[in-house]
Design an enzyme around this catalytic site. Structure first.
Site, PDB file in Angstrom:
ATOM      1  N   HIS A 143       0.770  -1.110  -0.057  1.00  0.00           N
ATOM      2  CA  HIS A 143       0.015   0.144   0.238  1.00  0.00           C
ATOM      3  C   HIS A 143       0.760   1.102   0.107  1.00  0.00           C
ATOM      4  CE1 HIS A 143      -2.703   2.912   1.795  1.00  0.00           C
ATOM      5  NE2 HIS A 143      -3.656   1.986   1.627  1.00  0.00           N
ATOM      6  N   GLN A 223      -4.657  -5.228   6.860  1.00  0.00           N
ATOM      7  CA  GLN A 223      -5.742  -6.070   6.411  1.00  0.00           C
ATOM      8  C   GLN A 223      -5.786  -7.401   7.356  1.00  0.00           C
ATOM      9  OE1 GLN A 223      -7.953  -5.144   4.224  1.00  0.00           O
ATOM     10  NE2 GLN A 223      -7.272  -3.260   3.637  1.00  0.00           N
ATOM     11  N   LYS A 246     -10.577  -0.796  10.421  1.00  0.00           N
ATOM     12  CA  LYS A 246     -10.646  -1.882   9.777  1.00  0.00           C
ATOM     13  C   LYS A 246     -10.804  -3.012  10.710  1.00  0.00           C
ATOM     14  CE  LYS A 246      -7.303  -0.486   5.887  1.00  0.00           C
ATOM     15  NZ  LYS A 246      -7.928   0.050   5.032  1.00  0.00           N
ATOM     16  N   CYS A 384      -4.924   2.746  -3.523  1.00  0.00           N
ATOM     17  CA  CYS A 384      -3.549   3.073  -3.004  1.00  0.00           C
ATOM     18  C   CYS A 384      -2.373   2.102  -3.262  1.00  0.00           C
ATOM     19  CB  CYS A 384      -3.832   3.395  -1.376  1.00  0.00           C
ATOM     20  SG  CYS A 384      -4.904   4.693  -1.083  1.00  0.00           S
TER      21      CYS A 384
HETATM   22  C1  LIG Z   1      -2.415  -2.847   3.548  1.00  0.00           C
HETATM   23  C2  LIG Z   1      -2.503  -1.721   4.025  1.00  0.00           C
HETATM   24  N1  LIG Z   1      -1.628  -0.730   4.611  1.00  0.00           N
HETATM   25  C3  LIG Z   1      -1.982   0.531   5.199  1.00  0.00           C
HETATM   26  C4  LIG Z   1      -3.291   1.002   5.118  1.00  0.00           C
HETATM   27  C5  LIG Z   1      -3.521   2.256   5.489  1.00  0.00           C
HETATM   28  O1  LIG Z   1      -4.444   2.264   6.607  1.00  0.00           O
HETATM   29  P1  LIG Z   1      -4.705   3.779   7.368  1.00  0.00           P
HETATM   30  O2  LIG Z   1      -5.273   4.606   6.166  1.00  0.00           O
HETATM   31  O3  LIG Z   1      -5.897   3.317   8.053  1.00  0.00           O
HETATM   32  O4  LIG Z   1      -3.545   4.459   8.018  1.00  0.00           O
HETATM   33  C6  LIG Z   1      -4.248   0.320   4.352  1.00  0.00           C
HETATM   34  C7  LIG Z   1      -5.528   0.888   4.432  1.00  0.00           C
HETATM   35  O5  LIG Z   1      -6.188   0.690   3.251  1.00  0.00           O
HETATM   36  C8  LIG Z   1      -3.835  -0.978   4.038  1.00  0.00           C
HETATM   37  O6  LIG Z   1      -5.010  -1.634   3.146  1.00  0.00           O
END
Ligand SMILES: Cc1ncc(COP(=O)(O)O)c(C=O)c1O
Length: 426
Positions: A143, A223, A246, A384
């Site tokens: 991500h 995740q 999540k 993302c």
């Molecule tokens: C694999 C992964 N890493 C990091 C994030 C970032 O999460 P947050 O936006 O809550 O910091 C996400 C969010 O979609 C994700 O799916």
């Protein structure tokens, strides 16, 4: 919902003794008020769980109850409410510790989200360590939150971002990852489950590889954490991040686990109230762990909501959740494969309940818009994870992501909506 009613939401699997208890999905659904609503006149079919999950009533009640009965600032006052608020906040930390089986609450830092946790490690751990020519290793399916913080640290130090490739199914190529663990590698940061592909990475094996090369590891469990039990001691990682929204919890609260010896050696990330032991104009000294990394008034209500969310997950039970989601994933995979023109992106050997797909001749955005008219919420775009899209040669995908409250009927509704998309573009 109380812990007892959540427990009642799973029913024993008939005729088997060792199998996980089946989720009584209608009981679970009844705990999530938003699932009762309609969208465009149709029952809501919420399949965007990888972006954020819905919240059970116990979480909403816990937050309301915090604000209606104990709200005060923590760690500062001697008055009753401040003590109660501090107790609630610290009780949540202990709950998080137990949830991830950390050795101590000193290893549990509350952050805003997973992104902040990764930035904290990038700035306080990696940046002071990195020199020109050093490397931070990631995988090709991260991500953006697990790419950009390392790019910032590398740009500030002259270090380099190294990337372990993935194969056509979306699995990390382990030999290639190991080849990139060089004497210059200072940290490996890898996802436990890809939000774009659903791939579950063999993190235990990967941590073992990194340790054999003396390389510390950060696991992005954003995740994975709401699909499976994670044990930071069994994983052997140095850092792990998760994000409350999540985990069926509120937004604005996340968790960074850090091995105590690592955190002790790291300078603070943000400065301000609460993270100091003493302040003078000549200089300041830092508070003990975990407070050294929690500058300013924390998200107390968020921590309280997260506590309730983790209780809820455990009351339903990860075994039951995983079994339910695995069945649903198999059902959904077959349903999508039967629709002409659909191609799944991400067919890893071990997958979580995420289905990324493209449809011949239809832009994912159009897919998302049409299925939304049927009440079906899926995500479309690059999720993302632009480098993943590039790896598979697509600008974007449509993504359906499943959680404990989803049903086969909802998958049928998705499939019917996707057939409508085909008709529109025929
Ligand atoms: C694999 C992964 N890493 C990091 C994030 C970032 O999460 P947050 O936006 O809550 O910091 C996400 C969010 O979609 C994700 O799916």
């Amino acid at each position: 919902m109380t812990q007892e009613t959540a427990t009642a939401a799973v029913i024993p699997a008939r005729g088997r003794t060792s199998a996980p208890r089946e989720i009584d999905v209608q009981r679970v659904r009844a705990d999530f008020p938003i699932l009762e609503r309609t969208v465009h006149g149709k029952p809501l079919v919420y399949l965007d769980n990888a972006a954020t999950t819905q919240k059970p009533r116990v979480v909403l009640d816990a937050i309301a109850s915090y604000y209606t009965s104990i709200n005060a600032n923590v760690h500062r006052g001697v008055h009753e409410l401040s003590e109660r608020a501090t107790e609630a906040y610290e009780a949540s930390r202990e709950r998080v510790r137990a949830f991830f089986n950390a050795a101590s609450t000193r290893e549990i830092i509350f952050t805003r989200n997973a992104t902040e946790g990764i930035n904290l490690v990038a700035q306080s751990f990696a940046r002071p360590l990195l020199t020109a020519g050093d490397e931070v290793l990631i995988s090709a399916m991260e991500h953006h939150s697990n790419i950009v913080p390392w790019q910032l640290a590398c740009a500030a130090t002259g270090a380099r971002l190294a990337v372990a490739p993935i194969d056509d199914r979306g699995d990390v190529i382990l030999e290639e990852l190991e080849r990139r663990l060089t004497p210059r590698t200072r940290l490996l940061a890898i996802t436990h489950m890809s939000n774009a592909l659903g791939t579950i990475t063999p993190v235990r094996e990967i941590v073992g590889m990194a340790q054999a090369h003396g390389v510390p590891v950060l696991i992005d469990a954003s995740q994975a954490a709401y699909h499976m039990r994670l044990d930071v001691q069994a994983l052997g990682c140095d850092f792990l991040v998760a994000t409350g929204h999540k985990l069926y919890g509120p937004t604005g609260i996340g968790v960074l686990y850090g091995r105590e010896s690592r955190l002790e050696a790291m300078p603070p990330f943000l400065g301000g109230g609460d993270m100091i032991a003493s302040v003078s104009f000549e200089g300041s000294t830092w508070n003990v762990l975990p407070y050294k990394f929690e500058a300013g008034t924390p998200h107390m209500a968020g921590a309280v909501g997260l506590h309730a969310a983790l209780d809820y997950i455990d009351a339903v039970g990860f075994e039951s959740i995983a079994a339910h989601e695995a069945q649903l994933l198999a059902y959904a995979t077959q349903a999508l494969e039967e629709i002409p023109g659909i191609r799944l992106i991400g067919t890893a050997r071990r997958k979580g309940s995420i289905l990324s797909f493209v449809m011949d001749g239809v832009h994912p955005h159009d897919i998302g818009t049409i299925v939304d008219r049927e009440g079906v919420a899926i995500r479309t775009g690059h999720h993302c994870a632009q480098p993943v899209m590039e790896r598979f040669g697509v600008p974007a995908t449509a993504r359906a992501s499943l959680a404990m409250y989803n049903t086969r009927e909802e998958i049928d509704a998705l499939a019917a909506a996707l057939r409508k998309v085909r008709e529109v573009f025929a």
